[in-house]
Enzyme design. Sequence first.
Site, PDB file in Angstrom:
ATOM      1  N   ASP A  29      -9.345   5.335   2.951  1.00 10.21           N
ATOM      2  CA  ASP A  29      -8.418   4.293   2.511  1.00 10.21           C
ATOM      3  C   ASP A  29      -7.000   4.632   3.003  1.00 10.21           C
ATOM      4  O   ASP A  29      -6.580   5.794   2.929  1.00 10.21           O
ATOM      5  CB  ASP A  29      -8.444   4.246   0.972  1.00 10.21           C
ATOM      6  CG  ASP A  29      -7.904   2.941   0.417  1.00 10.21           C
ATOM      7  OD1 ASP A  29      -7.955   1.930   1.144  1.00 10.21           O
ATOM      8  OD2 ASP A  29      -7.462   2.928  -0.747  1.00 10.21           O
ATOM      9  N   HIS A  30      -6.272   3.672   3.485  1.00 15.26           N
ATOM     10  CA  HIS A  30      -4.886   3.843   3.932  1.00 15.26           C
ATOM     11  C   HIS A  30      -4.660   5.024   4.880  1.00 15.26           C
ATOM     12  O   HIS A  30      -3.772   5.852   4.642  1.00 15.26           O
ATOM     13  CB  HIS A  30      -3.944   3.974   2.732  1.00 15.26           C
ATOM     14  CG  HIS A  30      -3.811   2.703   1.960  1.00 15.26           C
ATOM     15  ND1 HIS A  30      -3.106   1.618   2.408  1.00 15.26           N
ATOM     16  CD2 HIS A  30      -4.349   2.338   0.772  1.00 15.26           C
ATOM     17  CE1 HIS A  30      -3.196   0.633   1.540  1.00 15.26           C
ATOM     18  NE2 HIS A  30      -3.953   1.039   0.536  1.00 15.26           N
ATOM     19  N   HIS A  83      -6.443  -5.477  -1.504  1.00 20.11           N
ATOM     20  CA  HIS A  83      -6.054  -4.225  -2.154  1.00 20.11           C
ATOM     21  C   HIS A  83      -5.308  -4.568  -3.439  1.00 20.11           C
ATOM     22  O   HIS A  83      -4.849  -5.692  -3.628  1.00 20.11           O
ATOM     23  CB  HIS A  83      -5.128  -3.425  -1.233  1.00 20.11           C
ATOM     24  CG  HIS A  83      -5.845  -2.711  -0.146  1.00 20.11           C
ATOM     25  ND1 HIS A  83      -5.845  -1.351  -0.018  1.00 20.11           N
ATOM     26  CD2 HIS A  83      -6.625  -3.182   0.861  1.00 20.11           C
ATOM     27  CE1 HIS A  83      -6.575  -1.007   1.028  1.00 20.11           C
ATOM     28  NE2 HIS A  83      -7.055  -2.097   1.584  1.00 20.11           N
ATOM     29  N   GLY A  84      -5.163  -3.572  -4.327  1.00 22.44           N
ATOM     30  CA  GLY A  84      -4.326  -3.757  -5.524  1.00 22.44           C
ATOM     31  C   GLY A  84      -4.808  -4.859  -6.442  1.00 22.44           C
ATOM     32  O   GLY A  84      -4.004  -5.589  -7.016  1.00 22.44           O
ATOM     33  N   HIS A 110      -0.262  -2.731  -5.616  1.00 21.97           N
ATOM     34  CA  HIS A 110      -0.859  -1.407  -5.818  1.00 21.97           C
ATOM     35  C   HIS A 110      -0.464  -0.778  -7.158  1.00 21.97           C
ATOM     36  O   HIS A 110       0.619  -1.024  -7.667  1.00 21.97           O
ATOM     37  CB  HIS A 110      -0.405  -0.449  -4.712  1.00 21.97           C
ATOM     38  CG  HIS A 110      -1.174  -0.579  -3.444  1.00 21.97           C
ATOM     39  ND1 HIS A 110      -0.579  -0.654  -2.216  1.00 21.97           N
ATOM     40  CD2 HIS A 110      -2.508  -0.639  -3.221  1.00 21.97           C
ATOM     41  CE1 HIS A 110      -1.508  -0.751  -1.271  1.00 21.97           C
ATOM     42  NE2 HIS A 110      -2.685  -0.745  -1.856  1.00 21.97           N
ATOM     43  N   ILE A 138     -10.058  -1.663  -6.531  1.00 19.80           N
ATOM     44  CA  ILE A 138      -9.697  -1.667  -7.954  1.00 19.80           C
ATOM     45  C   ILE A 138      -9.575  -0.238  -8.480  1.00 19.80           C
ATOM     46  O   ILE A 138     -10.067   0.076  -9.567  1.00 19.80           O
ATOM     47  CB  ILE A 138     -10.741  -2.458  -8.792  1.00 19.80           C
ATOM     48  CG1 ILE A 138     -12.169  -1.988  -8.477  1.00 19.80           C
ATOM     49  CG2 ILE A 138     -10.614  -3.946  -8.546  1.00 19.80           C
ATOM     50  CD1 ILE A 138     -13.214  -2.472  -9.452  1.00 19.80           C
ATOM     51  N   ASP A 139      -8.905   0.600  -7.722  1.00 19.99           N
ATOM     52  CA  ASP A 139      -8.836   2.011  -8.099  1.00 19.99           C
ATOM     53  C   ASP A 139      -8.139   2.256  -9.438  1.00 19.99           C
ATOM     54  O   ASP A 139      -8.562   3.106 -10.219  1.00 19.99           O
ATOM     55  CB  ASP A 139      -8.127   2.799  -6.983  1.00 19.99           C
ATOM     56  CG  ASP A 139      -8.077   4.284  -7.299  1.00 19.99           C
ATOM     57  OD1 ASP A 139      -9.097   4.807  -7.769  1.00 19.99           O
ATOM     58  OD2 ASP A 139      -7.032   4.910  -7.098  1.00 19.99           O
ATOM     59  N   SER A 140      -7.071   1.501  -9.719  1.00 19.07           N
ATOM     60  CA  SER A 140      -6.354   1.752 -10.981  1.00 19.07           C
ATOM     61  C   SER A 140      -7.254   1.507 -12.183  1.00 19.07           C
ATOM     62  O   SER A 140      -7.169   2.217 -13.185  1.00 19.07           O
ATOM     63  CB  SER A 140      -5.112   0.877 -11.079  1.00 19.07           C
ATOM     64  OG  SER A 140      -4.188   1.277 -10.097  1.00 19.07           O
TER      65      SER A 140
END
Length: 257
Positions: free
Chosen positions: A28-29, A157-158, A124, A201-203
Site C-alpha cells: 500500500d502507498h 482509500h480512506g 485517510h 478500511i484500515d482505520s
Amino acid sequence: MVSGAILQMKEEAKKMKLKPISVALHLDHGDSYELCVSAIKNGFSSVMIDASHLSYNENIKLTKKVVNFAHKYKVTVEGELGVLAGVEDDVSATEHIYTRPEEVEDFVKKTGVDSLAIAVGTSHGAYKFKPGQEAKIRLDILKAIEKRLKNFPIVLHGASSIPQEALEKINKYGGKMESAIGIDPKQVRAAAKTAVCKVNIDSDSRITMTASLREVLSQSPEIFDPRTYLAKVREDLMKMYMKKNVEVLGCGKKISK
Ligand SMILES: [Zn+2]
C-alpha cells in the site's frame, strides 16, 4: 526470502489437502520505484505506486516505470490520481484535491496501470471529520470517471466508517480517543456498486482491534497468554470484516447489486 516462504506454505497446504484460496499480497502507498521493486522481488503479487503528490507528468513517469518492471513479473500495479486529505502512516495531506475525470483516460493509457485510486471525498486515518462535519463521497465525480474508464477497476482509500461502538469501548476501557466520524457505510455501499472494486478500511480494523484488546484485558485481567486474548481479538476483527463484506461492500451472497 518471502517468496520462498510462500512456496513453502503452498507445499504445506498441498500436503494437508487444504483448498487453495486466492490471496493477494499488496504493497500500500509505495512511495518510490526502489520500494516497489523490493516488494516485487520479495513475492508481493500487487503494488501501489503513490506518486499523486507529484505533478501530473512526473506521476505518469514514475508510475509507468513501476508498471514496466512489475508487469515483467505478472505483478499488478495500482496508481493514484488526485490527493486524499487526512493522515495515514507517512501519507498526509491537509486538503482534498479531487481527481479530474478528464485526466483519467490519459493517465491509464500512458502508465498502463491495472487499477486506479481516486480522490472523491474520502479521507485517510481515524480523525477524518469532526462530528457535525459532513463526510461526503462525490458520487458525481466517481460516475464521471467510471463513464470514461469503462470496466476499469477503481480503488477507494480512506473509506473507514469509524464504528462508534468500538470508539466508545476504547474510551470505556482506559483509552483516550477523541470523537471522530468516518464515511457513512451507505455511501461506501453506493460507491461499491460502481466500478469501485477495492475499498481500504484500515482505520476500522485498527479501532476494532484496539477496542477488543482493551475490553478483553480489562475484563479478564488474569489472562497473560497472548494466544488466549488475541484469539478473542481475531474473532472480533473477523466479524467486522464479514459484516463489511456483506453489508457494505456487497461481496456476500445476501446482497445483490
Ligand atoms: Zn491509502
